[in-house]
Design a protein around this motif. Structure first.
Motif, PDB file in Angstrom:
ATOM      1  N   ILE A 247       0.843  -1.202   0.000  1.00 18.97           N
ATOM      2  CA  ILE A 247       0.000   0.000   0.000  1.00 18.97           C
ATOM      3  C   ILE A 247       0.873   1.246   0.000  1.00 18.97           C
ATOM      4  CG2 ILE A 247      -1.536   1.378   1.483  1.00 18.97           C
ATOM      5  CD1 ILE A 247      -2.938  -1.248   2.227  1.00 18.97           C
ATOM      6  N   LEU A 248       1.900   1.248   0.846  1.00 24.35           N
ATOM      7  CA  LEU A 248       2.777   2.416   0.939  1.00 24.35           C
ATOM      8  C   LEU A 248       3.540   2.623  -0.372  1.00 24.35           C
ATOM      9  CD1 LEU A 248       3.207   4.454   3.184  1.00 24.35           C
ATOM     10  CD2 LEU A 248       5.217   3.166   3.898  1.00 24.35           C
ATOM     11  N   LYS A 249       3.949   1.527  -1.011  1.00 23.39           N
ATOM     12  CA  LYS A 249       4.639   1.650  -2.299  1.00 23.39           C
ATOM     13  C   LYS A 249       3.718   2.273  -3.348  1.00 23.39           C
ATOM     14  CE  LYS A 249       8.092  -2.080  -2.029  1.00 23.39           C
ATOM     15  NZ  LYS A 249       9.248  -1.401  -2.645  1.00 23.39           N
ATOM     16  N   LYS A 253       4.092   5.881  -5.276  1.00 22.27           N
ATOM     17  CA  LYS A 253       4.116   5.938  -6.740  1.00 22.27           C
ATOM     18  C   LYS A 253       3.113   6.953  -7.275  1.00 22.27           C
ATOM     19  CE  LYS A 253       3.623   2.984 -10.831  1.00 22.27           C
ATOM     20  NZ  LYS A 253       3.349   1.599 -11.319  1.00 22.27           N
ATOM     21  N   VAL A 254       1.933   7.004  -6.665  1.00 24.43           N
ATOM     22  CA  VAL A 254       0.881   7.914  -7.124  1.00 24.43           C
ATOM     23  C   VAL A 254       1.153   9.349  -6.707  1.00 24.43           C
ATOM     24  CG1 VAL A 254      -1.562   8.504  -6.826  1.00 24.43           C
ATOM     25  CG2 VAL A 254      -0.894   6.127  -7.227  1.00 24.43           C
ATOM     26  N   ARG A 255       1.696   9.526  -5.495  1.00 22.16           N
ATOM     27  CA  ARG A 255       1.794  10.871  -4.926  1.00 22.16           C
ATOM     28  C   ARG A 255       3.156  11.534  -5.073  1.00 22.16           C
ATOM     29  NH1 ARG A 255      -2.688  11.599  -1.576  1.00 22.16           N
ATOM     30  NH2 ARG A 255      -4.361  10.559  -2.718  1.00 22.16           N
ATOM     31  N   VAL A 256       4.183  10.797  -5.438  1.00 20.55           N
ATOM     32  CA  VAL A 256       5.509  11.405  -5.517  1.00 20.55           C
ATOM     33  C   VAL A 256       5.487  12.546  -6.533  1.00 20.55           C
ATOM     34  CG1 VAL A 256       6.381   9.830  -7.305  1.00 20.55           C
ATOM     35  CG2 VAL A 256       7.985  10.941  -5.747  1.00 20.55           C
ATOM     36  N   GLY A 257       6.031  13.666  -6.139  1.00 19.11           N
ATOM     37  CA  GLY A 257       6.073  14.842  -7.009  1.00 19.11           C
ATOM     38  C   GLY A 257       4.804  15.654  -7.012  1.00 19.11           C
ATOM     39  N   GLN A 258       3.755  15.158  -6.338  1.00 17.59           N
ATOM     40  CA  GLN A 258       2.499  15.902  -6.259  1.00 17.59           C
ATOM     41  C   GLN A 258       2.362  16.530  -4.884  1.00 17.59           C
ATOM     42  OE1 GLN A 258      -0.892  13.505  -7.208  1.00 17.59           O
ATOM     43  NE2 GLN A 258      -0.004  12.662  -9.079  1.00 17.59           N
ATOM     44  N   GLN A 267      -3.798  11.444   7.104  1.00 17.06           N
ATOM     45  CA  GLN A 267      -5.140  11.502   6.534  1.00 17.06           C
ATOM     46  C   GLN A 267      -5.103  11.212   5.037  1.00 17.06           C
ATOM     47  OE1 GLN A 267      -7.792  11.771   8.454  1.00 17.06           O
ATOM     48  NE2 GLN A 267      -9.125  11.465   6.680  1.00 17.06           N
ATOM     49  N   ASP A 268      -4.063  11.693   4.358  1.00 15.80           N
ATOM     50  CA  ASP A 268      -3.940  11.444   2.919  1.00 15.80           C
ATOM     51  C   ASP A 268      -3.813   9.952   2.623  1.00 15.80           C
ATOM     52  OD1 ASP A 268      -4.125  14.100   2.399  1.00 15.80           O
ATOM     53  OD2 ASP A 268      -2.139  14.325   1.526  1.00 15.80           O
ATOM     54  N   ILE A 269      -3.021   9.244   3.430  1.00 12.08           N
ATOM     55  CA  ILE A 269      -2.866   7.803   3.209  1.00 12.08           C
ATOM     56  C   ILE A 269      -4.186   7.079   3.474  1.00 12.08           C
ATOM     57  CG2 ILE A 269      -1.657   5.706   3.918  1.00 12.08           C
ATOM     58  CD1 ILE A 269       0.761   7.430   4.597  1.00 12.08           C
ATOM     59  N   ARG A 270      -4.877   7.479   4.531  1.00 12.70           N
ATOM     60  CA  ARG A 270      -6.171   6.847   4.821  1.00 12.70           C
ATOM     61  C   ARG A 270      -7.137   7.019   3.656  1.00 12.70           C
ATOM     62  NH1 ARG A 270      -7.010   9.301  10.949  1.00 12.70           N
ATOM     63  NH2 ARG A 270      -5.232   8.246  11.926  1.00 12.70           N
ATOM     64  N   MET A 271      -7.203   8.214   3.113  1.00 13.14           N
ATOM     65  CA  MET A 271      -8.106   8.463   1.984  1.00 13.14           C
ATOM     66  C   MET A 271      -7.663   7.679   0.754  1.00 13.14           C
ATOM     67  SD  MET A 271     -10.483  10.215   3.188  1.00 13.14           S
ATOM     68  CE  MET A 271     -11.312  10.416   1.601  1.00 13.14           C
ATOM     69  N   PHE A 272      -6.361   7.583   0.547  1.00 11.68           N
ATOM     70  CA  PHE A 272      -5.837   6.800  -0.569  1.00 11.68           C
ATOM     71  C   PHE A 272      -6.285   5.345  -0.449  1.00 11.68           C
ATOM     72  CE2 PHE A 272      -2.545   3.876  -2.097  1.00 11.68           C
ATOM     73  CZ  PHE A 272      -2.494   4.220  -3.442  1.00 11.68           C
ATOM     74  N   VAL A 273      -6.196   4.778   0.771  1.00 12.05           N
ATOM     75  CA  VAL A 273      -6.570   3.376   0.973  1.00 12.05           C
ATOM     76  C   VAL A 273      -8.073   3.192   0.764  1.00 12.05           C
ATOM     77  CG1 VAL A 273      -6.575   1.445   2.593  1.00 12.05           C
ATOM     78  CG2 VAL A 273      -4.619   3.004   2.531  1.00 12.05           C
ATOM     79  N   LYS A 274      -8.869   4.114   1.264  1.00 10.65           N
ATOM     80  CA  LYS A 274     -10.326   4.016   1.062  1.00 10.65           C
ATOM     81  C   LYS A 274     -10.675   4.005  -0.422  1.00 10.65           C
ATOM     82  CE  LYS A 274     -12.137   6.078   5.326  1.00 10.65           C
ATOM     83  NZ  LYS A 274     -12.885   7.221   5.903  1.00 10.65           N
ATOM     84  N   ASP A 275      -9.951   4.782  -1.205  1.00  9.66           N
ATOM     85  CA  ASP A 275     -10.227   4.896  -2.639  1.00  9.66           C
ATOM     86  C   ASP A 275      -9.233   4.094  -3.471  1.00  9.66           C
ATOM     87  OD1 ASP A 275     -12.305   6.659  -2.068  1.00  9.66           O
ATOM     88  OD2 ASP A 275     -10.994   8.413  -2.157  1.00  9.66           O
ATOM     89  N   VAL A 280      -5.446   0.513  -8.001  1.00  4.73           N
ATOM     90  CA  VAL A 280      -4.951  -0.851  -8.170  1.00  4.73           C
ATOM     91  C   VAL A 280      -6.042  -1.847  -7.780  1.00  4.73           C
ATOM     92  CG1 VAL A 280      -3.948  -0.886  -5.846  1.00  4.73           C
ATOM     93  CG2 VAL A 280      -3.039  -2.422  -7.580  1.00  4.73           C
ATOM     94  N   SER A 281      -6.065  -2.979  -8.437  1.00  2.00           N
ATOM     95  CA  SER A 281      -7.032  -4.035  -8.129  1.00  2.00           C
ATOM     96  C   SER A 281      -6.542  -4.849  -6.932  1.00  2.00           C
ATOM     97  CB  SER A 281      -7.192  -4.965  -9.331  1.00  2.00           C
ATOM     98  OG  SER A 281      -5.987  -5.687  -9.555  1.00  2.00           O
ATOM     99  N   PRO A 282      -7.443  -5.627  -6.303  1.00  3.28           N
ATOM    100  CA  PRO A 282      -6.990  -6.498  -5.204  1.00  3.28           C
ATOM    101  C   PRO A 282      -5.896  -7.460  -5.649  1.00  3.28           C
ATOM    102  CG  PRO A 282      -9.400  -6.389  -5.247  1.00  3.28           C
ATOM    103  CD  PRO A 282      -8.914  -5.687  -6.479  1.00  3.28           C
ATOM    104  N   GLU A 283      -5.998  -7.963  -6.872  1.00  2.65           N
ATOM    105  CA  GLU A 283      -5.009  -8.918  -7.366  1.00  2.65           C
ATOM    106  C   GLU A 283      -3.636  -8.262  -7.511  1.00  2.65           C
ATOM    107  OE1 GLU A 283      -8.105  -8.534  -8.636  1.00  2.65           O
ATOM    108  OE2 GLU A 283      -8.805 -10.356  -7.613  1.00  2.65           O
ATOM    109  N   LYS A 284      -3.614  -7.039  -8.054  1.00  2.00           N
ATOM    110  CA  LYS A 284      -2.346  -6.331  -8.229  1.00  2.00           C
ATOM    111  C   LYS A 284      -1.743  -5.927  -6.883  1.00  2.00           C
ATOM    112  CE  LYS A 284      -1.836  -6.341 -12.706  1.00  2.00           C
ATOM    113  NZ  LYS A 284      -0.679  -7.053 -13.322  1.00  2.00           N
ATOM    114  N   LEU A 285      -2.593  -5.607  -5.923  1.00  2.00           N
ATOM    115  CA  LEU A 285      -2.099  -5.270  -4.581  1.00  2.00           C
ATOM    116  C   LEU A 285      -1.389  -6.472  -3.968  1.00  2.00           C
ATOM    117  CD1 LEU A 285      -1.937  -3.270  -2.188  1.00  2.00           C
ATOM    118  CD2 LEU A 285      -4.146  -4.186  -1.417  1.00  2.00           C
TER     119      LEU A 285
END
Length: 557
Positions: A247-249, A253-258, A267-275, A280-285
């Motif tokens: 999840i952290l990786k 990947k999504v947030r670097v540079g943003q 809070q940002d990580i929590r929202m990222f996980v909720k959405d 990424v799909s469950p399989e890719k995770l």
């Protein structure tokens, strides 16, 4: 397509959208290795009925205490505990630490049932003092139970597991906090880019990592959490670390540079996980999670035990509730001739979490104690770990984190021999920052871990703080990442640190990461097999200043 046999606790409309019932109806395999593969592949993930059967079987096979509450106990006590209260208004047990019950497509009756089951568990397990993961576990199990009593029995079997090698759910603050520290250690080693981002955007990175279980047990959508739980029941606790690291990786990947969406990265990580479905799909995770080549379960267990020991020495107990236990380098008390407060904080973010609880303690400074290797050893002995800092006359800055007491060098009869553990690392700060860890961490294919190393040993082991090292063998654990735990192809991969009367060496095999002469005036650096590093500064250098730092429990200051 057959209509799934959902029970009375499930909102059918929401479930049909979340999990289709398309998969096989039976599971015939009995071999653990095959079961692991099927769990990872999601064999029963698309069949509500088969997942229920598999959960029943896996939980039934958990080794438990002789007296473990079952469904009949629930039937006997639920009326007395709940009374005339409306299930939706029932308070949650204190041990869930104000954790919200995940809805997981449950209807109002299902959400109330989770509260009732949690209260009955609290009644039967008075020793549970901190268990914020439990509401999510009960909410998921309720999907695959005939009634509340069966769900209660399943949850109780998970909590009552008595196999010391099969850790399932943390049930005390001490266990929870040490698992957060262990997760931080794993991030530090396996997600260095994400760790660097966390250090840059958060005041206390350890508080960010204390959310790691919340990401899994609460923030992940139902179909993701169910896939994680499928594998968790087969493989155990290590799976949770893997998925949280993945999840952290993905977050990095999504947030670097943003720019962060808020001033609160937690809070940002929590929202990222909720959405997370947007990313990424469950399989890719899970694919990402199992691509991370973690230490063995027993090695991680050693790290967890070392972290628990450090917390106990700070007065954190099994019964104690959440409190702020993490500390940073205090600017007002810190002064170095070599590094700034910010640079020391960066170094502190690299050290194992159990030592990040401590404050830096200056043990040796060439400007105070003179340029003498003998004096260096005298000042550093009886302290472990230590931090070595070097500034060259060209204003380059490099150093090493050294896991083991320098007095170990005296055990080899005057010969120059290597000692230390795989927690050692070398680094440079100027002109650019770079850290080099033990080569086996990034290349585990170099070794195969041995099986038996959880017994007490009489060799030196990292103490939780930079206090005098205990001489009582019974008080010692085999050190985390000790070279003897690994079948290495040669000794060059474990040449961590060595000291003689005329030189000090860090890293060996094909060269030395650092070589310092007996007068602490000259040094050299190059590639070595132990850390697979580039030169840490000019290959031959003159020393302007050298310092050694210990780790001091702030309660003793």
């Amino acid at each position: 397509m057959d209509s799934p046999g959902y029970n009375c606790f499930v909102d059918r409309d929401k479930m049909d959208a979340a999990i289709q019932d398309l998969g096989p109806k039976e599971l015939s395999c009995t071999e653990l290795q095959e079961l692991k593969q099927l769990a990872r592949q999601g064999y029963w993930a698309q069949s509500h009925a088969l997942r229920g059967k598999v959960y029943q079987r896996l939980i039934r096979d958990i080794p438990c205490r002789t007296v473990t509450p079952d469904a009949s106990v629930y039937s006997d006590i639920v009326g007395k505990i709940v009374g005339k209260h409306s299930s939706s208004s029932l308070p949650l047990p204190e041990f869930v630490d104000n954790t919200q019950v995940p809805t997981y497509c449950l209807n109002a009756r299902g959400e109330g049932a989770v509260r009732k089951i949690l209260l009955c568990i609290a009644n039967q397990f008075p020793d549970i003092s901190f268990c914020p993961a439990l509401p999510a576990v009960v909410a998921l199990l309720l999907h695959y139970s005939i009634d509340e009593a069966e769900c209660f029995e399943k949850a109780c079997r998970i909590l009552a597991c008595n196999d010391p090698s099969k850790k399932l759910i943390d049930q005390s603050f001490l266990a929870f906090e040490s698992s957060c520290m262990t997760f931080g250690d794993l991030v530090n080693k396996y997600c260095q880019a994400a760790h660097k981002l966390m250090v840059a955007v958060s005041e206390d990175v350890l508080q960010v990592y204390s959310d790691w279980q919340r990401w899994l047990f609460g923030e992940l959508p139902l179909n993701y959490f169910a896939r994680v739980f499928d594998v968790f029941l087969v493989e155990g606790y290590k799976v949770l670390y893997r998925v949280a690291l993945a999840i952290l990786k993905f977050f990095h990947k999504v947030r670097v540079g943003q720019p962060l969406e808020s001033d609160n990265v937690r809070q940002d990580i929590r929202m990222f996980v909720k959405d997370i479905a947007k990313t990424v799909s469950p399989e890719k995770l899970l694919e990402k999670a199992f691509a991370i080549r973690l230490f063995s379960r027993k090695e991680i267990q050693l790290l967890q035990m070392a972290n628990e020991k450090a917390l106990k020495q700070k007065g954190i107990t099994v019964k104690q509730k959440r409190q702020f236990v993490h500390l940073a380098v205090h600017a007002e008390n810190f002064h170095s001739e070599i590094v700034s407060v910010k640079e020391m904080r960066d170094i502190w973010s690299w050290v194992p979490e159990r030592f990040a609880l401590c404050q830096p303690l200056l043990l040796f400074s060439s400007l105070q104690h003179g340029y003498s290797l003998t004096r260096f050893y005298f000042q550093c002995e009886r302290h472990e770990p230590t931090l070595l800092l070097i500034k060259t006359t060209q204003k380059e800055v490099c150093g090493a984190y050294l896991s083991t007491d320098w007095s170990e060098r005296n055990k080899f009869g005057g010969k120059l021999c290597f000692f230390g553990t795989g927690e050692c690392f070398v680094f440079r700060l100027q002109p650019e920052v770079q850290r080099y860890e033990w080569v086996v961490i990034k290349h585990p294919e170099l070794s195969k871990q041995t099986a038996s190393f959880l017994s007490s040993e009489t060799t030196a082991t990292p103490s939780p703080f930079s206090h005098p090292v205990s001489s009582d063998p019974a008080d010692r654990l085999s050190p985390f990442l000790a070279a003897r735990h690994f079948n290495l192809p040669s000794k060059t991969e474990s040449m961590f640190m060595a000291g003689g009367s005329d030189c000090l060496i860090i890293g060996g095999g094909g060269g030395q990461a650092l070589y310092i002469d007996g007068d602490l005036n000259r040094g050299r650096t190059g590639h070595c097999d132990t850390f697979n590093n580039q030169p840490l500064c000019s290959e031959n250098f003159l020393i302007a200043a050298i310092e050694a730092w210990g780790f001091q429990d702030p309660d003793t200051q």
